[in-house]
Enzyme design. Structure first.
Site, PDB file in Angstrom:
ATOM      1  N   THR A 128     -21.713  -9.973  51.657  1.00 24.46           N
ATOM      2  CA  THR A 128     -22.173  -8.615  52.058  1.00 24.46           C
ATOM      3  C   THR A 128     -24.010  -8.778  51.284  1.00 24.46           C
ATOM      4  O   THR A 128     -23.641 -10.223  50.057  1.00 24.46           O
ATOM      5  CB  THR A 128     -22.601  -7.544  51.585  1.00 24.46           C
ATOM      6  OG1 THR A 128     -22.014  -7.213  50.269  1.00 24.46           O
ATOM      7  CG2 THR A 128     -20.220  -7.205  51.645  1.00 24.46           C
ATOM      8  N   ASP A 129     -24.817  -8.335  51.019  1.00 28.81           N
ATOM      9  CA  ASP A 129     -26.431  -8.615  50.050  1.00 28.81           C
ATOM     10  C   ASP A 129     -26.135  -8.418  48.903  1.00 28.81           C
ATOM     11  O   ASP A 129     -26.112  -8.952  48.071  1.00 28.81           O
ATOM     12  CB  ASP A 129     -27.046  -7.383  50.296  1.00 28.81           C
ATOM     13  CG  ASP A 129     -27.971  -7.445  51.957  1.00 28.81           C
ATOM     14  OD1 ASP A 129     -27.989  -8.522  52.441  1.00 28.81           O
ATOM     15  OD2 ASP A 129     -28.406  -6.577  52.720  1.00 28.81           O
ATOM     16  N   CYS A 130     -25.112  -7.383  48.434  1.00 27.27           N
ATOM     17  CA  CYS A 130     -24.036  -7.311  47.022  1.00 27.27           C
ATOM     18  C   CYS A 130     -22.996  -8.504  46.806  1.00 27.27           C
ATOM     19  O   CYS A 130     -22.553  -8.373  45.630  1.00 27.27           O
ATOM     20  CB  CYS A 130     -23.965  -5.562  46.703  1.00 27.27           C
ATOM     21  SG  CYS A 130     -23.359  -4.985  48.008  1.00 27.27           S
ATOM     22  N   TYR A 131     -22.473  -8.900  47.692  1.00 27.65           N
ATOM     23  CA  TYR A 131     -21.297  -9.416  47.798  1.00 27.65           C
ATOM     24  C   TYR A 131     -21.660 -10.985  48.446  1.00 27.65           C
ATOM     25  O   TYR A 131     -20.882 -10.954  49.134  1.00 27.65           O
ATOM     26  CB  TYR A 131     -19.901  -9.106  47.424  1.00 27.65           C
ATOM     27  CG  TYR A 131     -19.251  -7.576  47.263  1.00 27.65           C
ATOM     28  CD1 TYR A 131     -18.470  -8.168  45.225  1.00 27.65           C
ATOM     29  CD2 TYR A 131     -19.473  -6.317  46.774  1.00 27.65           C
ATOM     30  CE1 TYR A 131     -18.841  -7.336  44.662  1.00 27.65           C
ATOM     31  CE2 TYR A 131     -19.111  -5.435  46.477  1.00 27.65           C
ATOM     32  CZ  TYR A 131     -18.379  -5.465  45.126  1.00 27.65           C
ATOM     33  OH  TYR A 131     -18.409  -5.105  43.946  1.00 27.65           O
ATOM     34  N   PRO A 132     -22.232 -11.786  48.049  1.00 25.32           N
ATOM     35  CA  PRO A 132     -22.663 -12.956  49.136  1.00 25.32           C
ATOM     36  C   PRO A 132     -21.650 -13.793  49.337  1.00 25.32           C
ATOM     37  O   PRO A 132     -21.335 -14.260  50.246  1.00 25.32           O
ATOM     38  CB  PRO A 132     -23.991 -13.854  48.309  1.00 25.32           C
ATOM     39  CG  PRO A 132     -23.301 -12.893  46.897  1.00 25.32           C
ATOM     40  CD  PRO A 132     -23.322 -12.045  47.046  1.00 25.32           C
TER      41      PRO A 132
END
Ligand code: SF4
Ligand code: SF4
Lengths: 388, 135
Positions: A128-132
């Site tokens: 995800t954007d916060c957990y790349p």
């Protein structure tokens, strides 16, 4: 003669509490009666060390850099449930290794963590954007984990069935290997030493009760799944067959593999032996009588496990004294019996808990909330959506 | 001449028939019964050493199987890692000769190798997987 939790704890703090194991209490009540025993004894310690599939542990791995929102996680190739926040997971005891099958499973991962071993951890994610990050492979042990706590949705079963096999073939069950034509019968309760058989109506064991769990301290978190207090009971009040159960929680980091062991039942699967000990306060004569229960007064039902149904026909009622004698009679033939839960380790647990209390290291807690005293279990029916 | 160490398991209805004696007579096999655990009306077990012509041995074994006797290759020893044992008793459930026992007063596990017929059943039955066999 009555005493309160506060009075008992005051005596424990001063090192004056009189503590007996449930085995010792049974002898005392048999020889001197419940009234005299109530006057003498403050606390009775119980213990059990049996296999319980409904076992697992919550762990938090900490965040990597860059961080990952773990979607799938394997510990030593055993899949664990990661459908929680980014780096939280639940290790279910019965999960099987994807490389070793039944030889190694979630319960063995938990045991290896407790033993301080390094565990191979692997995870994948969709990113995800916060957990790349999308994958990670590393090693973890109990000290690198932020939290690791055992959480058993069901344990300390109040009694259990006795299993035998009337078919022509050996069958492999969670009650062990059952030989054909009633070749053996297995049972799985510590009987007179078992926690909830010493408090048959849950007067003192409830939500919040502090207990011995896996070699450390733990607590009763809730009623166990399949908690079923409304059942037939013997003269002394103990249920005939499975009844109440407890959900238990405790710090895995302080546990000991002597009281927490991974196991596998041949052609059935992986499970975990979990050591549980519960102190029972002798509040009055009634509690003295309950804790004085003997194997001869505790009964269960023998079932033929070759019947592939949830509603097996009961074969007979049998006492733990008969089961422990090594043979029971079924239809006129003598059938050898064998335990699956360790009486020896159960005794050791009751002894360890007794020492903790005598040394003033373990205080008793009154339940924050009682366990339900009534209720049964619902079956799962096959529903097709019509006529609901 | 060929030699075989076998574990024979007799269903109760065969226990009372002299099947081994008949096999010895009909197939000319030298039979040495090393251990036997036979009681009327129960499953019987026997550890035997058979010696004879290879083809006759095969036929003899087939004859036993036809009668419902279970025939298994015998092991030479079992090993139990006592340090890892939790003394649960699960292995005693399948040990019909009573070599493995868990009894009062101390409920510790004992293994009496003199009674062991080396059937190997305890190996799979131990949930801790601490019993191993040697062939
Ligand atoms: S089954 Fe295994 S762990 Fe249990 S008593 Fe037997 S040898 Fe020990
Ligand atoms: S091999 Fe195991 S089960 Fe078989 S007789 Fe020997 S000890 Fe008992």
């Amino acid at each position: 003669m009555a005493r309160t939790y506060e009075e008992i704890n005051a005596r424990i703090r001063k090192g004056e509490a009189v503590v007996l194991t449930a085995d010792e209490m049974t002898e005392l009540v048999a020889s001197e009666g419940a009234r005299a025993a109530a006057r003498k004894v403050d606390v009775v310690t119980t213990g059990t060390f049996g296999p319980m599939c409904s076992t697992g542990a919550f762990v938090n791995f900490g965040h990597s850099d860059p961080p990952i929102k773990m979607a799938k996680v394997w510990l030593n190739d055993v899949p664990v449930c990661a459908d929680l926040a980014a780096v939280d997971a639940y290790i279910g005891a019965t999960a099987l290794s994807e490389t070793e099958g039944m030889a190694y499973g979630g319960a063995h991962v938990i045991e290896d963590l407790v033993a301080g071993k390094w565990i191979k951890m692997r995870s994948t994610a969709y990113g995800t954007d916060c957990y790349p990050r999308r994958e990670i492979e590393t090693l973890v042990n109990k000290d690198t984990l932020n939290q690791a706590y055992l959480f058993d949705p069901r344990n300390a079963y109040q009694n259990y069935a006795c299993a035998t096999n009337g078919s022509e073939h050996t069958i492999y069950t969670y009650m062990g290997t059952l030989l054909p034509r009633f070749g053996n019968a297995t049972y799985c309760s510590a009987g007179q030493l078992s926690p909830l058989l010493n408090d048959p109506f849950y007067r003192t064991v409830g939500v919040g009760t502090r207990i011995f769990l896996g070699g450390g301290t733990g607590y009763v978190a809730w009623q166990g799944t399949q908690h079923k207090p409304t059942v037939e009971r013997s003269g002394g009040g103990t249920p005939v067959g499975p009844a109440a159960a407890l959900a238990l929680i405790g710090d895995l980091k302080r546990m000991d593999t002597e009281f927490l062991r991974g196991a596998r039942f041949h052609r059935y699967g992986v499970t975990m032996y979990v050591g549980v000990g519960i102190p029972i306060p002798v509040l009055d004569e009634e509690m003295a009588a309950y804790t004085g229960i003997a194997d001869a007064d505790i009964e269960t039902i023998v079932f033929d496990y070759s019947q592939p149904t949830r509603a097996r026909d009961p074969l007979r009622r049998v006492s733990y004294a008969e089961l422990r004698s090594g043979k029971i009679e079924l239809d006129g033939r003598k059938v050898p019996t064998a335990p699956l839960s360790s009486y020896r380790v159960a005794r050791r647990i009751a002894d360890v808990l007794k020492e903790w209390i005598k040394e003033g290291r373990f205080l008793l807690t009154a339940p924050v909330e009682p366990l339900p005293a009534e209720g049964g279990v619902q079956p799962l029916e096959i529903r097709d959506g019509e006529g609901i | 001449m060929a030699k075989k160490r076998l574990v024979l398991t007799f269903p109760p209805e065969v226990v009372e028939r002299p099947v081994v004696a008949l096999m010895v007579r009909d197939f000319d096999i030298i039979t040495n019964i090393l251990r036997a655990e036979i009681h009327e009306g129960e499953i019987g077990r026997m550890l035997v050493e058979l010696e004879g012509n290879a083809r006759k041995l095969k036929e003899g074994v087939a004859y036993l199987k036809d009668l419902g006797v279970q025939v298994e290759e015998a092991i030479t020893d079992i090993e139990l890692d006592e340090a890892l044992c939790i003394e649960c008793g699960a292995c005693t459930a399948v040990c019909q000769p009573g070599a493995l026992k868990i009894e009062p007063p101390d409920w510790g596990l004992t293994l009496d190798k003199d009674r062991c017929i080396l059937c190997g059943f305890c190996v799979d039955a131990c949930p801790l997987d601490i019993i191993s066999v040697k062939f």
